[in-house]
Scaffold this active site. Structure first.
Site, PDB file in Angstrom:
ATOM      1  N   GLU A  99      11.950   5.086 -23.187  1.00  0.00           N
ATOM      2  CA  GLU A  99      12.631   5.715 -22.057  1.00  0.00           C
ATOM      3  C   GLU A  99      12.442   4.836 -20.831  1.00  0.00           C
ATOM      4  O   GLU A  99      11.370   4.279 -20.604  1.00  0.00           O
ATOM      5  CB  GLU A  99      12.063   7.123 -21.776  1.00  0.00           C
ATOM      6  CG  GLU A  99      12.756   7.766 -20.568  1.00  0.00           C
ATOM      7  CD  GLU A  99      12.363   9.223 -20.317  1.00  0.00           C
ATOM      8  OE1 GLU A  99      11.516   9.768 -21.043  1.00  0.00           O
ATOM      9  OE2 GLU A  99      12.941   9.801 -19.368  1.00  0.00           O
ATOM     10  N   GLU A 109      19.950  10.487 -20.848  1.00  0.00           N
ATOM     11  CA  GLU A 109      19.252  11.771 -20.721  1.00  0.00           C
ATOM     12  C   GLU A 109      19.802  12.490 -19.505  1.00  0.00           C
ATOM     13  O   GLU A 109      19.885  11.925 -18.417  1.00  0.00           O
ATOM     14  CB  GLU A 109      17.733  11.544 -20.569  1.00  0.00           C
ATOM     15  CG  GLU A 109      17.151  10.780 -21.748  1.00  0.00           C
ATOM     16  CD  GLU A 109      15.626  10.718 -21.760  1.00  0.00           C
ATOM     17  OE1 GLU A 109      14.976  11.400 -20.939  1.00  0.00           O
ATOM     18  OE2 GLU A 109      15.097   9.980 -22.608  1.00  0.00           O
ATOM     19  N   ASP A 127      17.557  16.797 -21.439  1.00  0.00           N
ATOM     20  CA  ASP A 127      16.181  16.611 -20.979  1.00  0.00           C
ATOM     21  C   ASP A 127      15.592  17.929 -20.482  1.00  0.00           C
ATOM     22  O   ASP A 127      16.331  18.849 -20.136  1.00  0.00           O
ATOM     23  CB  ASP A 127      16.204  15.590 -19.826  1.00  0.00           C
ATOM     24  CG  ASP A 127      14.898  14.829 -19.701  1.00  0.00           C
ATOM     25  OD1 ASP A 127      13.927  15.170 -20.385  1.00  0.00           O
ATOM     26  OD2 ASP A 127      14.868  13.874 -18.900  1.00  0.00           O
ATOM     27  N   GLU A 152       8.147  15.816 -25.418  1.00  0.00           N
ATOM     28  CA  GLU A 152       7.598  14.915 -24.403  1.00  0.00           C
ATOM     29  C   GLU A 152       6.252  15.428 -23.922  1.00  0.00           C
ATOM     30  O   GLU A 152       5.906  16.590 -24.132  1.00  0.00           O
ATOM     31  CB  GLU A 152       8.592  14.737 -23.242  1.00  0.00           C
ATOM     32  CG  GLU A 152       8.995  16.017 -22.547  1.00  0.00           C
ATOM     33  CD  GLU A 152       9.852  15.780 -21.294  1.00  0.00           C
ATOM     34  OE1 GLU A 152      10.657  14.851 -21.277  1.00  0.00           O
ATOM     35  OE2 GLU A 152       9.683  16.575 -20.347  1.00  0.00           O
TER      36      GLU A 152
HETATM   37  P1  C2E Z   1      11.509  13.024 -16.972  1.00  0.00           P
HETATM   38  O1  C2E Z   1      12.818  12.402 -17.312  1.00  0.00           O
HETATM   39  O2  C2E Z   1      11.235  14.380 -17.516  1.00  0.00           O
HETATM   40  O3  C2E Z   1      10.421  11.965 -17.428  1.00  0.00           O
HETATM   41  C1  C2E Z   1       9.192  12.302 -17.989  1.00  0.00           C
HETATM   42  C2  C2E Z   1       8.071  12.197 -16.968  1.00  0.00           C
HETATM   43  O4  C2E Z   1       6.860  12.599 -17.588  1.00  0.00           O
HETATM   44  C3  C2E Z   1       7.839  10.788 -16.455  1.00  0.00           C
HETATM   45  O5  C2E Z   1       7.415  10.887 -15.101  1.00  0.00           O
HETATM   46  C4  C2E Z   1       6.694  10.312 -17.340  1.00  0.00           C
HETATM   47  O6  C2E Z   1       5.939   9.284 -16.748  1.00  0.00           O
HETATM   48  C5  C2E Z   1       5.892  11.578 -17.469  1.00  0.00           C
HETATM   49  N1  C2E Z   1       5.088  11.611 -18.686  1.00  0.00           N
HETATM   50  C6  C2E Z   1       5.296  10.966 -19.854  1.00  0.00           C
HETATM   51  N2  C2E Z   1       4.353  11.262 -20.760  1.00  0.00           N
HETATM   52  C7  C2E Z   1       3.508  12.130 -20.158  1.00  0.00           C
HETATM   53  C8  C2E Z   1       2.308  12.796 -20.591  1.00  0.00           C
HETATM   54  O7  C2E Z   1       1.826  12.662 -21.716  1.00  0.00           O
HETATM   55  N3  C2E Z   1       1.713  13.624 -19.682  1.00  0.00           N
HETATM   56  C9  C2E Z   1       2.219  13.792 -18.427  1.00  0.00           C
HETATM   57  N4  C2E Z   1       1.566  14.609 -17.591  1.00  0.00           N
HETATM   58  N5  C2E Z   1       3.349  13.177 -17.985  1.00  0.00           N
HETATM   59  C10 C2E Z   1       3.977  12.364 -18.850  1.00  0.00           C
HETATM   60  P2  C2E Z   1       8.016   9.916 -13.981  1.00  0.00           P
HETATM   61  O8  C2E Z   1       8.155   8.538 -14.528  1.00  0.00           O
HETATM   62  O9  C2E Z   1       7.184  10.096 -12.760  1.00  0.00           O
HETATM   63  O10 C2E Z   1       9.459  10.468 -13.732  1.00  0.00           O
HETATM   64  C11 C2E Z   1       9.649  11.723 -13.129  1.00  0.00           C
HETATM   65  C12 C2E Z   1      11.097  12.143 -13.195  1.00  0.00           C
HETATM   66  O11 C2E Z   1      11.918  11.306 -12.369  1.00  0.00           O
HETATM   67  C13 C2E Z   1      11.711  12.009 -14.593  1.00  0.00           C
HETATM   68  O12 C2E Z   1      11.338  13.124 -15.378  1.00  0.00           O
HETATM   69  C14 C2E Z   1      13.182  11.962 -14.260  1.00  0.00           C
HETATM   70  O13 C2E Z   1      13.680  13.279 -14.086  1.00  0.00           O
HETATM   71  C15 C2E Z   1      13.208  11.236 -12.931  1.00  0.00           C
HETATM   72  N6  C2E Z   1      13.583   9.818 -13.127  1.00  0.00           N
HETATM   73  C16 C2E Z   1      12.820   8.772 -13.495  1.00  0.00           C
HETATM   74  N7  C2E Z   1      13.544   7.631 -13.557  1.00  0.00           N
HETATM   75  C17 C2E Z   1      14.821   7.966 -13.250  1.00  0.00           C
HETATM   76  C18 C2E Z   1      16.059   7.232 -13.144  1.00  0.00           C
HETATM   77  O14 C2E Z   1      16.155   6.004 -13.372  1.00  0.00           O
HETATM   78  N8  C2E Z   1      17.177   7.951 -12.782  1.00  0.00           N
HETATM   79  C19 C2E Z   1      17.108   9.297 -12.550  1.00  0.00           C
HETATM   80  N9  C2E Z   1      18.269   9.929 -12.206  1.00  0.00           N
HETATM   81  N10 C2E Z   1      15.981  10.007 -12.640  1.00  0.00           N
HETATM   82  C20 C2E Z   1      14.841   9.360 -12.984  1.00  0.00           C
HETATM   83 CA    CA Z   2      13.893  11.916 -19.123  1.00  0.00          CA
HETATM   84 CA    CA Z   3      11.799  15.413 -19.381  1.00  0.00          CA
END
Ligand code: C2E
Ligand code: CA
Ligand code: CA
Ligand code: CA
Length: 275
Positions: free
Chosen positions: A58, A145, A175, A232
């Site tokens: 991802e 997603e 998602d 996830e």
């Molecule tokens: P998401 O798409 O639900 O991504 C999953 C989030 O959970 C990610 O946070 C990831 O780092 C985190 N995560 C993964 N495995 C675990 C785990 O085992 N435990 C816990 N506590 N967390 C875990 P992240 O990277 O901070 O991203 C947060 C949100 O920001 C994402 O949620 C997504 O909605 C958004 N996002 C990130 N990158 C993009 C992007 O390029 N475009 C858009 N539109 N949204 C993005």
């Molecule tokens: Ca996602």
């Molecule tokens: Ca998610």
């Protein structure tokens, strides 16, 4: 100041002034950051739970800030949406992800997050295809997603966009499944091929029997609808084993790997190949 009309006084409170200035600075800096390539993709692997083999990564956006370090997407994605920069941001992230993934084994997919506001834009698929073409990246290696919010904003446009993606061979994942509303209806009426069970369910699965039942139910329902599933937020190996045993297709979480920089991926792939 504000002597003539006391009602306007609150607009001049220093705290609000500071907050406004901060927001404006963030907005201005984001423009520059996108233009300068300071918004970078991190990669978190997802695995087939049947045999723990690697299926793809991802793509998660980070802002590489000269002073503040890596900034979380939760802090800047909403700003990008608000000031109309999310399309440019997505293109920049996708372009870089295609370049990085071109150097990895061809069977590995990349999965890119799209913002709900983007599903109101009929030109979205063409924007994405243009980026893929320029990078020489096959659409079949891409997954997108989306969240349920993106589906209910403008149902007709969202459906047209997703159908377009499916025709190009792009997998569409729903998602944060379970946190929104009218979930079941969405699965039936949109061309969704995969759903990602929200990490809040996975988190509470061990302690809360209802969460566990929900996960079991979601998996059974997906199977009967022919929809693939990813769990996830898997933080303990045992959770992944159990989820796999009850038919969850893919797993993702800190127990396999945290999101990493593109430069770290080759070493990660090597360490897996050696294991
Ligand atoms: P998401 O798409 O639900 O991504 C999953 C989030 O959970 C990610 O946070 C990831 O780092 C985190 N995560 C993964 N495995 C675990 C785990 O085992 N435990 C816990 N506590 N967390 C875990 P992240 O990277 O901070 O991203 C947060 C949100 O920001 C994402 O949620 C997504 O909605 C958004 N996002 C990130 N990158 C993009 C992007 O390029 N475009 C858009 N539109 N949204 C993005
Ligand atoms: Ca996602
Ligand atoms: Ca998610
Ligand atoms: Ca999320």
């Amino acid at each position: 100041r504000a002597k003539a009309n006391p009602g306007t006084y609150r607009f001049f409170q220093p705290a609000m002034d500071r907050e406004l200035k901060q927001t404006l600075r963030l907005q201005r800096d984001l423009h520059t950051a996108i233009a300068n390539g300071a918004i970078v993709p991190f990669y978190q692997p997802f695995l087939r739970l049947s045999d723990n083999s690697l299926a793809g990564f991802e793509v998660l956006a980070r802002w590489n800030h000269p002073i503040r370090g890596f900034i979380s997407p939760d802090a800047f994605i909403p700003v990008a949406e608000e000031i109309g920069l999310i399309g440019q941001l997505t293109t920049a992230i996708l372009r870089q992800a295609c370049l990085d993934a071109s150097k990895w084994p061809q069977n590995l997919k990349i999965s890119v997050n799209l913002s709900p506001v983007q599903l109101k834009e009929v030109s979205l698929p063409d924007q994405i295809y243009r980026t893929l073409r320029t990078a020489g990246f096959p659409p079949q290696r891409l997954e997108i997603e989306i969240t349920e919010t993106g589906l209910v904003n403008d149902v007709t446009t969202a459906r047209a966009i997703l159908t377009n993606f499916r025709t190009a061979g792009i997998e569409v994942a729903l998602d944060d499944f379970g946190t929104g509303y009218s979930s079941l209806q969405n699965l039936r009426s949109f061309p969704v091929t995969k759903l990602k069970i929200d990490k809040s369910f996975v988190r509470s699965m061990n302690t809360d029997p209802q969460s566990k039942s929900l996960v079991v139910g979601i998996l059974a329902m997906s199977k009967s609808l022919g929809i693939l599933t990813t769990a996830e937020g898997i933080e303990e190996a045992g959770e992944g084993v159990w989820l796999g045993s009850i038919g969850c297709d893919y797993g993702q979480g800190y127990c396999y790997a945290k999101p990493m920089r593109g430069e770290e991926v080759p070493a990660f792939l090597n360490s897996r190949a050696a294991a």
